[in-house]
Scaffold this active site. Structure first.
Site, PDB file in Angstrom:
ATOM      1  N   ASP A   1     -10.266  -3.745  -5.170  1.00  0.00           N
ATOM      2  CA  ASP A   1      -9.619  -2.796  -4.249  1.00  0.00           C
ATOM      3  C   ASP A   1     -10.399  -1.478  -4.280  1.00  0.00           C
ATOM      4  O   ASP A   1     -10.495  -0.840  -5.333  1.00  0.00           O
ATOM      5  CB  ASP A   1      -8.164  -2.578  -4.710  1.00  0.00           C
ATOM      6  CG  ASP A   1      -7.346  -1.795  -3.698  1.00  0.00           C
ATOM      7  OD1 ASP A   1      -7.913  -0.924  -3.023  1.00  0.00           O
ATOM      8  OD2 ASP A   1      -6.132  -2.060  -3.600  1.00  0.00           O
TER       9      ASP A   1
ATOM     10  N   SER B   1       0.838  -1.200   0.000  1.00  0.00           N
ATOM     11  CA  SER B   1       0.000   0.000   0.000  1.00  0.00           C
ATOM     12  C   SER B   1       0.876   1.255   0.000  1.00  0.00           C
ATOM     13  O   SER B   1       1.634   1.458  -0.945  1.00  0.00           O
ATOM     14  CB  SER B   1      -0.958  -0.082   1.199  1.00  0.00           C
ATOM     15  OG  SER B   1      -1.925   0.925   1.153  1.00  0.00           O
TER      16      SER B   1
ATOM     17  N   HIS C   1      -8.204  -4.512  -0.855  1.00  0.00           N
ATOM     18  CA  HIS C   1      -6.922  -3.860  -0.545  1.00  0.00           C
ATOM     19  C   HIS C   1      -6.091  -4.697   0.431  1.00  0.00           C
ATOM     20  O   HIS C   1      -4.866  -4.556   0.473  1.00  0.00           O
ATOM     21  CB  HIS C   1      -7.197  -2.463   0.030  1.00  0.00           C
ATOM     22  CG  HIS C   1      -6.002  -1.556  -0.018  1.00  0.00           C
ATOM     23  ND1 HIS C   1      -5.495  -1.058  -1.195  1.00  0.00           N
ATOM     24  CD2 HIS C   1      -5.192  -1.082   0.974  1.00  0.00           C
ATOM     25  CE1 HIS C   1      -4.425  -0.294  -0.929  1.00  0.00           C
ATOM     26  NE2 HIS C   1      -4.226  -0.303   0.380  1.00  0.00           N
TER      27      HIS C   1
HETATM   28  C1  MLT Z   1      -1.448   5.961  -0.107  1.00  0.00           C
HETATM   29  O1  MLT Z   1      -1.813   6.941   0.512  1.00  0.00           O
HETATM   30  O2  MLT Z   1      -0.270   5.679  -0.306  1.00  0.00           O
HETATM   31  C2  MLT Z   1      -2.531   5.091  -0.628  1.00  0.00           C
HETATM   32  O3  MLT Z   1      -3.755   5.769  -0.581  1.00  0.00           O
HETATM   33  C3  MLT Z   1      -2.607   3.812   0.114  1.00  0.00           C
HETATM   34  C4  MLT Z   1      -2.829   4.013   1.573  1.00  0.00           C
HETATM   35  O4  MLT Z   1      -1.866   4.232   2.272  1.00  0.00           O
HETATM   36  O5  MLT Z   1      -3.960   3.940   2.039  1.00  0.00           O
END
Ligand code: MLT
Length: 209
Positions: free
Chosen positions: A155, A105, A186
């Site tokens: 996701d 992520s 996700h």
């Molecule tokens: C991010 O902010 O890098 C993406 O939205 C993934 C997350 O951290 O939720």
């Protein structure tokens, strides 16, 4: 450990010849989070696990965002640079080859930014639930650098078109990209672990042994 520029943990492993992994957590995680995943996908490999320096309501991240999926790109650039510098410091401190990033992520997004901005910092990357980190990245030279992207079909944060765009961006910079999409959201699944383990085991280039 704190003496280097980022809070991190280093686990030397018992297979010094294995490619080291740079573990990069998701929003709200820390340097402890991905150690079990790293041990599972690359048993015995040296593991360098870092905590992101940005806090969002107390939750560590690797760069600032303006909203979910909307990034402060100036901060992305600055933090990717800092993290690449940390990797150089840590390689000297622990006597390591260039690592393969394993990011989830937000950690996958900073790894993608490092590939685009500081390609020399990483030997390759496993990007779990990654998205395009920069609207207009500079032309990177990724010459055969192996990259695995694993996306979730449902996701809610990352539309399939976005992860596909990332795959195309990295491939057009010369990376050897495999992009897999799992029937998940996700969150990570057992199938992510299996894909990452198989992909790592299949890397045969001398730099990755
Ligand atoms: C991010 O902010 O890098 C993406 O939205 C993934 C997350 O951290 O939720």
């Amino acid at each position: 450990m704190t003496e280097l520029s980022h809070i991190h943990r280093f686990a030397p492993g018992n297979r010094r010849e294995a490619a080291p992994l740079l573990l990069l957590h998701g929003t709200g995680g820390d340097e402890n989070d991905l150690l079990p995943l790293g041990q599972a996908v690359a048993p015995g490999a040296p593991l360098l696990s870092v905590r992101g320096k940005v806090l969002e309501h107390g939750m560590p991240r690797f760069f600032r965002r303006l909203a979910e999926g909307v990034f402060d790109e100036e901060d992305v650039r600055r933090r990717a640079d800092e993290l690449a510098d940390f990797v150089i410091e840590a390689r000297q401190r622990y006597d390591l080859e260039a690592p393969i990033a394993l990011g989830y992520s937000n950690g996958a997004n900073i790894a993608a930014a490092m590939l685009l901005l500081r390609p020399e910092a990483l030997a390759g990357a496993i990007l779990l639930r990654a998205m395009v980190p920069l609207g207009a990245p500079p032309k990177a030279e990724l010459a055969g650098r192996p990259v695995l992207i694993v996306s979730g079909q449902s996701d809610p944060i990352i539309p399939p078109s976005n992860s596909q765009r990332l795959a195309t961006m990295l491939a057009s910079a010369g990376a050897d990209v495999q992009h897999r999409t799992l029937p998940v959201g996700h969150q990570l699944s057992q199938a992510d672990l299996t894909l990452a383990t198989q992909w790592l085991a299949a890397q045969r280039s001398p730099a990755l042994q």
